[in-house]
Motif scaffolding. Structure first.
Motif, PDB file in Angstrom:
ATOM      1  N   VAL A   1       2.013  30.647  24.435  1.00 16.01           N
ATOM      2  CA  VAL A   1       0.823  31.189  23.790  1.00 16.01           C
ATOM      3  C   VAL A   1      -0.340  31.072  24.753  1.00 16.01           C
ATOM      4  O   VAL A   1      -0.624  30.007  25.265  1.00 16.01           O
ATOM      5  N   THR A   2      -0.931  32.197  25.019  1.00 15.52           N
ATOM      6  CA  THR A   2      -2.057  32.208  25.941  1.00 15.52           C
ATOM      7  C   THR A   2      -3.349  31.997  25.176  1.00 15.52           C
ATOM      8  O   THR A   2      -3.575  32.608  24.148  1.00 15.52           O
ATOM      9  N   GLU A   3      -4.137  31.174  25.701  1.00 18.46           N
ATOM     10  CA  GLU A   3      -5.447  30.907  25.071  1.00 18.46           C
ATOM     11  C   GLU A   3      -6.350  32.113  25.277  1.00 18.46           C
ATOM     12  O   GLU A   3      -6.515  32.585  26.384  1.00 18.46           O
ATOM     13  N   GLN A   4      -6.873  32.638  24.263  1.00 19.20           N
ATOM     14  CA  GLN A   4      -7.762  33.795  24.338  1.00 19.20           C
ATOM     15  C   GLN A   4      -9.177  33.327  24.017  1.00 19.20           C
ATOM     16  O   GLN A   4      -9.373  32.294  23.381  1.00 19.20           O
ATOM     17  N   PRO A   5     -10.150  34.111  24.516  1.00 16.86           N
ATOM     18  CA  PRO A   5     -11.523  33.734  24.160  1.00 16.86           C
ATOM     19  C   PRO A   5     -11.714  33.777  22.646  1.00 16.86           C
ATOM     20  O   PRO A   5     -11.315  34.736  21.994  1.00 16.86           O
ATOM     21  N   SER A   6     -12.257  32.727  22.127  1.00 13.83           N
ATOM     22  CA  SER A   6     -12.453  32.634  20.682  1.00 13.83           C
ATOM     23  C   SER A   6     -13.745  33.318  20.279  1.00 13.83           C
ATOM     24  O   SER A   6     -14.723  33.318  21.012  1.00 13.83           O
TER      25      SER A   6
ATOM     26  N   PRO B   1      -9.218  40.461  21.709  1.00 11.04           N
ATOM     27  CA  PRO B   1      -8.555  40.262  23.006  1.00 11.04           C
ATOM     28  C   PRO B   1      -7.850  41.543  23.449  1.00 11.04           C
ATOM     29  O   PRO B   1      -7.640  42.465  22.667  1.00 11.04           O
ATOM     30  N   ARG B   2      -7.475  41.569  24.702  1.00 17.28           N
ATOM     31  CA  ARG B   2      -6.762  42.739  25.219  1.00 17.28           C
ATOM     32  C   ARG B   2      -5.365  42.751  24.599  1.00 17.28           C
ATOM     33  O   ARG B   2      -4.642  41.766  24.648  1.00 17.28           O
ATOM     34  N   PRO B   3      -4.974  43.866  23.995  1.00 21.38           N
ATOM     35  CA  PRO B   3      -3.654  43.886  23.354  1.00 21.38           C
ATOM     36  C   PRO B   3      -2.524  43.869  24.369  1.00 21.38           C
ATOM     37  O   PRO B   3      -2.668  44.399  25.473  1.00 21.38           O
ATOM     38  N   ARG B   4      -1.461  43.277  23.980  1.00 21.67           N
ATOM     39  CA  ARG B   4      -0.285  43.265  24.847  1.00 21.67           C
ATOM     40  C   ARG B   4       0.941  43.582  24.003  1.00 21.67           C
ATOM     41  O   ARG B   4       0.970  43.309  22.797  1.00 21.67           O
ATOM     42  N   ALA B   5       1.901  44.189  24.687  1.00 19.87           N
ATOM     43  CA  ALA B   5       3.096  44.625  23.962  1.00 19.87           C
ATOM     44  C   ALA B   5       3.941  43.422  23.586  1.00 19.87           C
ATOM     45  O   ALA B   5       4.205  42.543  24.408  1.00 19.87           O
ATOM     46  N   MET B   6       4.313  43.429  22.340  1.00 19.25           N
ATOM     47  CA  MET B   6       5.180  42.363  21.863  1.00 19.25           C
ATOM     48  C   MET B   6       6.640  42.784  21.979  1.00 19.25           C
ATOM     49  O   MET B   6       7.517  41.999  22.262  1.00 19.25           O
ATOM     50  N   SER B   7       6.859  44.066  21.778  1.00 13.99           N
ATOM     51  CA  SER B   7       8.192  44.624  21.917  1.00 13.99           C
ATOM     52  C   SER B   7       8.013  46.124  22.134  1.00 13.99           C
ATOM     53  O   SER B   7       6.893  46.621  22.211  1.00 13.99           O
TER      54      SER B   7
ATOM     55  N   GLY C   1     -14.436  29.386  11.947  1.00 17.95           N
ATOM     56  CA  GLY C   1     -14.557  30.657  12.630  1.00 17.95           C
ATOM     57  C   GLY C   1     -13.194  31.259  12.907  1.00 17.95           C
ATOM     58  O   GLY C   1     -12.164  30.789  12.416  1.00 17.95           O
ATOM     59  N   VAL C   2     -13.188  32.314  13.738  1.00 17.45           N
ATOM     60  CA  VAL C   2     -11.946  32.988  14.121  1.00 17.45           C
ATOM     61  C   VAL C   2     -11.605  32.556  15.537  1.00 17.45           C
ATOM     62  O   VAL C   2     -12.429  32.681  16.450  1.00 17.45           O
ATOM     63  N   ARG C   3     -10.415  32.031  15.673  1.00 14.57           N
ATOM     64  CA  ARG C   3     -10.010  31.535  17.002  1.00 14.57           C
ATOM     65  C   ARG C   3      -8.733  32.245  17.415  1.00 14.57           C
ATOM     66  O   ARG C   3      -7.766  32.318  16.645  1.00 14.57           O
ATOM     67  N   TRP C   4      -8.775  32.815  18.636  1.00 13.83           N
ATOM     68  CA  TRP C   4      -7.603  33.510  19.172  1.00 13.83           C
ATOM     69  C   TRP C   4      -6.772  32.533  19.977  1.00 13.83           C
ATOM     70  O   TRP C   4      -7.311  31.740  20.751  1.00 13.83           O
ATOM     71  N   GLU C   5      -5.464  32.600  19.810  1.00 16.95           N
ATOM     72  CA  GLU C   5      -4.586  31.657  20.515  1.00 16.95           C
ATOM     73  C   GLU C   5      -3.610  32.432  21.379  1.00 16.95           C
ATOM     74  O   GLU C   5      -3.281  33.584  21.075  1.00 16.95           O
TER      75      GLU C   5
END
Lengths: 505, 342
Positions: A3-8, B169-175, B338-342
């Protein structure tokens, strides 16, 4: 793939506030998301404005009470002054917005306070200045009128006006109690006015509620409940009052009440005497009583010894032993007449009986009792019939099959009224098709048959839109094709079709 | 499904008590002193009060309510319902027993009518509490019953989507695969359309431009599937939890609109269908219904196909630990912080 950490993204709202303890004020508004109001209040009746009819009705009830009071006390001028002051106040209150000043306290309460305050102030001022207030009547009317004027200013709220007939009932009851002449008619008249006023206020109160939007075709034609309510409650109340009054006044029905007289009312009675004359009348007057008897002295046997009634030394009646001359004092104890010797020993007790003479009691049929029994029995039978009818019918079930059965019954009734009843074994769909070709040439009935057939025998239940549409079609078809009279059945002409309603949903 | 109902209860006002006391005293004194006029007037007053109470009680006793409502509802928003009242003999007042109290509807007929119910709290609504009251002809007595009207299908009350300013975030292909509106890549030609400001220069189709006489660009579909997992941790039940789920709803619906595959992970607080107990009378406090479990231990992981599915799942999102299988796509965690991207 890890899992890559993305800017929150930053939180678009502030962190949740700490939980406040009960009773502690929350954070200032604007610093947190909107909190829904969780109102746990009780059911409250919305505030309603009284119509002009109700205001006049309540005023008439009050003026009637004032008039009764004036009639009973010969104080017509006071009554007229009170009516005038209240009328002026009510007129001002109903034509202006002055009633807003009475949001916290009732006008009646403030009126009483006004009268009391002005009375005290006038007494203090007149005493301090040693004024000789001439014309006490005028002063009384002014003080009373001031209070009634204030009370009349609060004459628009239904909740406030409902208390007025109750307060007006107090003088009416007093007048009916102390008055003579046509007091019963006057009292009943006031009661009818009060019931009408309360009913009118209740109708106004109902207007203050929200009205749901009607979906069905009968939405705008609410049943007429007003006149029926008024007539029913008035007649029932008067019947009940008259019935209870006559019921309680019949001695055989209420011995405890009918035979009891309070001390201030005890002016005479009849005493049953053993072994002597059947009845002996005597008069009492608050303890010192003389007595009279029809034919000279009467002798009474007590324990086989004859006694006779004589006047005592103090004027009280006594029983004298004919043989020994011993005298027994007589006194009323409870409801009995008790004879005691000088030692206070009870020697005889005479029970009080009905005041009517035996020959009068046994004479003929008491039609009042018979009427009462018949009325009560009829009322009981009516109640029993009504209760059994309601119990058998019960609340209507609310499933789609019973709904469809009701609609099929409507169609059956419609076709029977047109002389073409549904044949035995005829399906619902065939029946509606038959109606289209014979009685009601409306193609929508085909779909009505489909909906009803599906509701009765299908697996699913019809949607609310289908229900509404079906009911609307049946209603319109029934209205467009009224049942012919018996003289019209031979030459009935086909009626025109009607426009299709919009299918809801 | 049965309609649980309280017993019919009567409530009188101060004026009613005064009238009854006045009538009873006058009647009693009239009887004792053998004044027939006074007794009649007094007992007639008592009779009027009694008739009023009886009429109110009988009116309320025979009424049966049914509700048909929308398939879903949103917290904080009112909803329209079709009310059918059977067994009406006199007008009755129907009031939602949920909060807030207003409005109160005067129902005069048994035909279906449209009413507006106040906003529900987030969760799954199985019953709607309604207070049915009626007054006598003179309004001296008020009779009432509280009913829990069952709904044929439980009503999910989901959060209202909350607009937030997010940095995606920049989208990336999952499949890879053919999905409707697969967003990533330019492998498949779909159509041509006029040029719009912002289109990439490399997408200009020069042949079509020459043919149409104006600038045309090609539209391409990719075969890369973008997946987004939304982990929702609403925290303690309350306004903040509703806000958090509203943000999650907005994130999920935005991703769905982009053609992404969205997996929603929540702690599932869906309750079983409760057997409603007999409610209390209508003249007390309103119902304090908790339409979902505030704390849940079951994790619900589902790929949502549309906004309705998002709405349904977030309606019962509760506080609890989230356990989910590994996910190759984007992951975002929505919490009160908040919203946190992982």
């Amino acid at each position: 793939m890890g899992v890559t950490e993305q800017p929150s993204s930053p939180a678009p709202w502030p962190p949740p506030p700490p939980a406040a303890s009960p009773g502690e004020p929350g954070p200032p508004p604007g610093t947190e998301p909107p909190v829904p109001v969780w109102n746990l209040g009780r059911l409250r009746v919305p505030e309603a404005r009284a119509s002009a009819t109700s205001q006049v009705a309540v005023y008439v009830v009050t003026a009637f009470a004032f008039g009764l009071l004036g009639w009973a006390t010969d104080g017509y001028h006071h009554a007229v002054a009170a009516m005038f002051a209240l009328g002026v106040g009510a007129l001002i209150g109903s034509t202006t917005e002055v009633d807003r000043a009475f949001r916290q306290a009732s006008g009646v309460v403030l009126g009483i306070l006004t009268t009391l305050t002005l009375t005290m102030a006038s007494v203090i001022v007149s005493n301090a200045l040693r004024l000789d207030v001439g014309g006490a009547d005028v002063a009384t009317q002014l003080l009373l009128g001031a209070g009634l004027l204030v009370a009349g200013l609060d004459w628009r709220r239904v909740g406030r006006l409902k208390a007025v007939p109750v307060l007006a009932g107090v003088p009416v009851v007093i007048v009916v109690a102390m008055g003579s002449g046509p007091v019963l008619a006057l009292g009943v008249g006031w009661l009818a006015l009060a019931v009408a006023a309360l009913w009118s206020l209740e109708v106004d109160q109902r207007r203050a509620y929200e009205q749901p939007r009607a979906l069905g075709p009968r939405g705008d034609t609410a049943p007429d409940d007003g006149a029926r309510d008024l007539a029913g409650s008035l007649v029932l109340a008067l019947l009940l009052g008259a019935l209870l009054a006559s019921f309680a006044a019949v001695p055989s029905c209420s011995p405890s009440l009918g035979s009891w007289n309070p001390p201030w009312q005890r002016g005479g009675g009849n005493v049953e005497l053993p072994n002597g004359p059947d009845l002996l009348s005597f008069d009492t007057d608050l303890g010192s009583f003389g007595f009279r008897w029809p034919t000279g002295q009467q002798e009474i046997d007590i324990d086989g010894v004859p006694h006779r009634l004589v006047d005592g030394a103090s004027g009280r009646p006594e029983l004298e032993n004919v043989q020994t001359g011993e005298r027994l004092s007589l006194a009323i104890e409870g409801d009995d007449l008790v004879a005691r010797d000088r030692n206070g020993t009870e020697r005889a007790r005479f029970a009080e009986i009905d005041q009517a003479k035996p020959d009068e009691r046994d004479r003929g049929t008491d039609w009042r009792v018979v009427t009462l029994v018949v009325v009560v029995a009829a009322a009981a039978l009516g109640l029993l019939w009504w209760w059994l009818r309601r119990r058998r019918r019960g609340p209507p079930p609310d499933d789609h099959r019973s709904w469809a059965e009701s609609r099929v019954r409507d169609l059956d009734r419609f076709s029977r009224a047109h002389g073409r009843p549904r044949a035995a074994g005829e399906t619902v769909h065939r029946h509606t098709a038959h109606l289209v070709t014979s009685v009601a040439p409306d193609d929508r009935l085909h779909r009505v048959g489909d909906v009803l057939s599906d509701a009765l025998f299908g697996r699913g239940e019809p949607t609310m839109a289908d229900r509404l549409w079906t009911e609307q079609v049946i209603h319109e078809v029934t209205a467009a094709h009224p049942a012919p009279r018996w003289w019209q059945r031979r030459r009935r002409r086909p009626t025109a079709t009607i426009d299709a309603p919009v299918v809801p949903g | 499904m049965r309609t649980a109902s309280s017993r019919s209860r009567l409530k009188r006002s101060t004026a009613t008590s005064g009238l009854a006391a006045l009538g009873a005293q006058a009647g009693l004194i009239g009887l004792l002193t053998d004044q027939r006029a006074m007794a009649t007037v007094g007992l007639a007053l008592v009779g009027a009060v009694t008739v009023d109470a009886l009429a109110a009680w009988l009116t309320v006793r025979s009424v049966v309510l049914a509700l048909h409502g929308p398939p879903e509802a949103v917290t904080g928003e009112t909803s329209e319902w079709v009310l059918t009242a059977t067994g009406i003999r006199r007008p009755v007042v129907v009031t939602p027993a949920v909060v807030p109290r207003a409005p109160r509807y005067l129902v005069r007929w048994g035909e279906p009518s449209l009413i507006t119910l106040p906003p529900f709290g987030r969760g799954l609504v199985h019953h709607v509490g309604l207070d049915v009251t009626a007054t006598g002809p003179l309004g001296l007595y008020q009779a009432g019953r509280r009913m829990l009207v069952p709904l044929g299908v439980p009503l999910p009350v989901g959060p209202k989507p909350v607009d937030v300013d997010l940095t995606w975030p920049r989208p990336r292909a999952m499949s890879f695969g053919l999905t409707e509106g697969a967003p990533l890549g330019d492998d498949l030609f779909r159509s041509l359309r006029p040029y719009q400001r912002g289109d990439e220069r490399r997408r200009i189709h020069w042949g079509a431009t020459a043919h149409h006489g104006r600038m045309m660009v090609r539209e391409l579909d990719g075969t890369g599937v973008v997946g987004l997992r939304v982990l929702v941790e609403p925290g303690e039940p309350g306004a903040m939890a509703d806000h958090v789920t509203g943000v999650a709803a907005k994130v999920a619906s935005t991703a769905l609109a982009r053609g992404w595959t969205v997996q929603l992970v929540t702690a599932d607080g869906t309750p079983g269908r409760p057997d409603p107990a007999t409610p209390s009378g209508p003249f007390g406090a309103a119902l304090a219904l908790v339409p979902f479990q505030p704390v849940a231990t079951t994790t619900r992981t589902a790929v949502v196909a549309g906004e309705r599915a998002v709405h349904h799942q977030l309606a019962t999102a509760a506080q609890g630990p989230l356990v989910a299988a590994p996910w190759a796509g984007l992951t975002c965690r929505v919490t009160p912080g908040g919203v946190r991207w992982e």
